[in-house]
Every structure is written in structure tokens, then in C-alpha cells.
Design a protein around this motif. Structure first.
Motif, PDB file in Angstrom:
ATOM      1  N   LYS A 283      -5.581   1.688  -1.250  1.00 60.27           N
ATOM      2  CA  LYS A 283      -5.584   3.093  -0.843  1.00 60.27           C
ATOM      3  C   LYS A 283      -6.801   3.413   0.008  1.00 60.27           C
ATOM      4  CE  LYS A 283      -4.822   6.234  -3.868  1.00 60.27           C
ATOM      5  NZ  LYS A 283      -4.919   7.038  -5.088  1.00 60.27           N
TER       6      LYS A 283
ATOM      7  N   GLU B 203      -9.798   0.588   3.050  1.00 63.66           N
ATOM      8  CA  GLU B 203      -9.028   0.602   1.810  1.00 63.66           C
ATOM      9  C   GLU B 203      -9.833   0.112   0.608  1.00 63.66           C
ATOM     10  OE1 GLU B 203      -7.564  -1.976  -0.186  1.00 63.66           O
ATOM     11  OE2 GLU B 203      -8.554  -3.641   0.836  1.00 63.66           O
TER      12      GLU B 203
ATOM     13  N   PRO C  36       0.846  -1.213   0.000  1.00 65.41           N
ATOM     14  CA  PRO C  36       0.000   0.000   0.000  1.00 65.41           C
ATOM     15  C   PRO C  36       0.873   1.251   0.000  1.00 65.41           C
ATOM     16  CG  PRO C  36      -0.724  -1.562   1.667  1.00 65.41           C
ATOM     17  CD  PRO C  36       0.580  -2.080   1.148  1.00 65.41           C
ATOM     18  N   ASN C  37       0.566   2.190  -0.804  1.00 62.16           N
ATOM     19  CA  ASN C  37      -0.632   2.441  -1.573  1.00 62.16           C
ATOM     20  C   ASN C  37      -0.582   1.950  -3.014  1.00 62.16           C
ATOM     21  OD1 ASN C  37       1.452   4.108  -2.350  1.00 62.16           O
ATOM     22  ND2 ASN C  37       0.268   5.977  -2.235  1.00 62.16           N
TER      23      ASN C  37
ATOM     24  N   SER D 298      -1.596   6.172   3.000  1.00 58.91           N
ATOM     25  CA  SER D 298      -2.251   4.873   3.133  1.00 58.91           C
ATOM     26  C   SER D 298      -1.310   3.841   3.759  1.00 58.91           C
ATOM     27  CB  SER D 298      -2.725   4.377   1.765  1.00 58.91           C
ATOM     28  OG  SER D 298      -3.622   5.286   1.176  1.00 58.91           O
TER      29      SER D 298
END
Length: 385
Positions: free
Chosen positions: A354, A350, A187-188, A335
């Protein structure tokens, strides 16, 4: 009889040895330093930069009479097809183990197969994860044909050794294939690739010189290319990670409209803390840094300098963040900070790695100027009126 037996045994043993029959002599190979990839009219266009072996061992003082590099060019429906077409015009073995960088055109990154290109390069047994990665809107061929300042060998160029100038200024963080893979897998699921362009502000007595310069990033995600953030819009990135060694900031002093001051900022330390409230996430950001004055036109107080630095750094961080949000880019990897510190909330919020971000997601932005170093002098001018 015994001597005869020993002689025959030694002869038989030597015949079983493989020796070095399949070794490749260094002078009988071509060495790849850089690879450029473009995408036009539904075809991949590759540029292969082969460095002159004569100058590899003479990186400090190369022979000015020799050609520093040659760039080959070929097209194909796939990257591999283009490479094999290029191999047909090469008269010696090509060694990829010393390749130091790869440049993508903006169109190549926009193509849906950009990730497969990266995968293809990494799967080849001779390539390594230390290959530096760049993107550009300029002509890739022109970039690969540039000779470094003072006719240095190409293995000393900015593209081949971006860390050599990192202590002078870290405007854009260098990214290699290892960083690229990690950034896309975690992530992201986005990564900023240094954006390179041709700089024409050098010259000799005979002609105008050119070199490369980094002025921003192109952001790549698993879903494709998200766009460029460059020039002043990219300045905030350098203050939002701990890997920045050194940077500068210029601001206007109170009083005369032409009275400006440039300050060097060092020892950047960033702390990003996610806060969860009512299923909403905001982030508190604290940036700590040291400042050194580069010169004074007028007398100025330390307190005034601190206030100006804080104001300008905040402005640049906010400007970059706003520019990125407009392109749906999580430029500061907020994120990931939530993922590392509160994975349960991250899983709940998420989408494709994200979390939703807004201009108010950075709820607190604090800049702490630990030290203001006046250099060898005080905060008063060196010369009195």
C-alpha cells in the motif's frame, strides 16, 4: 476350436475391465450448498448446510412437504478436526463439488488463521474457485436455515446466486474465491467481502418471512481483518468501479423540505489517474454515468437534476473514502492503480503493498452525467394542479 478360443479370449478380456464398481450413485450422497465458519473460545465452529436432493431438480417449484436443508454443527481446534467430528454423524458420502458459498463470522475473520481457512477450502480437490464469499455478525446457523422468498429451492437463494439480482441493483459487488485470492495477492492486498444480514421485511398471511440482504463489506487483508463498512457509509463503493450495473440515489429538491426525488444511475464508467509530483501521489477520479428519473412530484429542470446528482454522488464517494481511511483501508484500491500505471513510483512509496493515503489523496473528483433520461414523460409532472 476357433470358436472356443474366441469365447475364452472374450471372457478373459471382460475380467480385466474395471467397470463402474467404484462409482457413487447420486441418490446415495449428500450435497453441500453452504459452509459457515465461526470462531469462539479458541475453537472453530463450523456449520454445514446440506440441501435436499429431491428439490435440486425442482428449483422452480420444490415440494413444500420436504425439508429444504439441514444444518450440521461441530467444533474443533482446527477446521479439519471440526469437519471430521461432523462426518461421524453423517450416514452417506458428502459431495463438495456443488458448494456455492461460504460465510465467515466477524470473529473468524479476526482470527489470525483466517487465510489458512481459505487455503484449506481451496486445496480440497472437490471445491472450486467460483464459491461466493460472505461475512456476517448475525447467527450463521439462522442464516443457513432461511428459506428463500416463495419457498424457492435453496440453490436459487441470494447467497447461492447473487448475480441474479445484480441487474436490479449492485449495491455490493459479489466476491468469489477467485476474486478473493487475487485481491489478497495483488496491491493493495485487501479485499471487501460482502456483509450479509437477516432481513425481516417480508411476510405471508401466516407468518413473518425472512431473507438475507447485503448492506456493506468486511475488509480482509493479509495481516488480518480490518473492519466493517456498512449502510450509508458503504454507498460510495458502487460508484467507484465499472462493474456496477444499476444503483439509485435520492436527494432533496429545492423548495419543500419533504420534496425528494429518486434517480436510477446506470452505465458507470470510472477512470482513476495517479499524478506524481515531488514524491507525492494524488489521484484524479472521473466518474461517467447515465441517469433515469423514476418519478416527479413537481416540475424540475434537467440542469437542476444534474447538479443534485453530481453533489450527492460526490458526497457518497467522499464519505466512504473517509470512513475507510479511519480504519486504514484503501477502499478504492488506489494503490493498485498506481501499481498498474507507474510501478517504479509504487515500489518507491509502497509499504506492504500500500501507499500512504490522506483525505486529500483524491485531488480531483469529477462526476459527468452523460444523459438524464426522463423516462416515458418529460421533465414536467404527469398530472397538472
Amino acid at each position: 476350436m476357433k470358436k472356443k478360443f474366441i469365447l475364452l479370449s472374450g471372457l478373459a478380456t471382460s475380467l480385466l475391465l474395471s467397470g463402474c464398481w467404484d462409482i457413487n450413485e447420486a441418490q446415495r450422497m449428500y450435497y453441500v450448498d453452504g459452509l459457515g465458519i465461526d470462531y469462539k473460545d479458541g475453537q472453530y465452529e463450523i456449520y454445514l448446510q446440506l440441501i435436499n436432493f429431491t428439490n435440486v431438480a425442482k428449483s422452480e417449484y420444490p415440494n413444500p412437504q420436504t425439508v429444504p436443508a439441514e444444518v450440521g454443527q461441530a467444533k474443533g481446534k482446527t477446521l479439519e478436526e471440526a469437519l471430521f467430528k461432523l462426518f461421524r454423524s453423517i450416514d452417506q458420502k458428502v459431495f463438495w463439488g456443488h458448494m456455492t458459498f461460504i460465510i465467515f463470522s466477524e470473529e473468524a475473520l479476526k482470527d489470525k488463521n483466517a487465510l489458512s481457512i481459505i487455503d484449506t477450502v481451496l486445496r480440497y480437490r472437490e471445491t472450486r474457485y467460483q464459491i461466493w464469499t460472505y461475512c456476517t455478525q448475525d447467527s450463521i446457523k439462522d442464516i443457513l436455515l432461511l428459506t428463500p422468498i416463495l419457498n424457492k429451492s435453496l440453490i436459487s437463494s441470494k447467497l447461492s446466486t447473487p448475480l441474479d439480482t445484480d441487474d436490479q441493483e449492485t449495491f455490493v459487488e459479489p466476491v468469489n474465491f477467485r476474486n478473493l485470492v487475487i485481491g489478497l495477492n495483488e496491491p493493495n492486498h485487501e479485499i471487501g467481502i460482502p456483509y450479509v444480514t437477516i432481513n425481516k421485511n417480508w411476510e405471508t398471511a401466516e407468518q413473518q418471512g425472512q431473507d438475507t440482504t447485503f448492506i456493506g463489506v468486511g475488509v480482509l487483508s493479509k495481516s488480518g481483518f480490518k473492519g466493517l463498512i456498512k449502510n450509508d457509509a458503504a454507498r460510495g463503493m458502487q460508484w467507484m468501479h465499472n462493474r456496477t450495473h444499476r444503483g439509485e440515489i435520492t436527494f432533496k429538491l429545492d423548495g419543500d423540505e419533504t420534496d425528494f426525488l429518486t434517480v436510477t444511475l446506470e452505465k458507470i464508467k470510472v477512470d482513476i489517474e495517479p499524478l506524481v509530483k515531488n514524491n507525492q501521489v494524488t489521484f484524479e477520479v472521473v466518474v461517467k454515468l447515465n441517469a433515469t428519473l423514476n418519478g416527479l412530484k413537481t416540475n424540475v429542470s434537467e440542469d437542476e437534476i444534474r447538479k443534485k446528482i453530481i453533489k450527492e454522488v460526490k458526497k457518497e464517494i467522499r464519505t466512504t473514502y473517509k470512513e475507510a481511511l479511519a480504519k486504514d483501508i484503501d477502499i478504492y484500491r488506489l494503490s493498485e492503480h498506481l501499481y498498474r500505471k507507474n510501478v517504479k513510483v509504487w515500489k518507491r512509496l509502497e509499504k506492504d503493498g500500500k501507499i500512504p493515503l490522506t483525505p486529500s489523496s483524491i485531488s480531483k473528483l469529477e462526476i459527468d452525467v452523460n444523459q438524464v433520461n426522463s423516462g416515458r414523460k418529460t421533465f414536467t409532472g404527469t398530472f397538472n394542479d
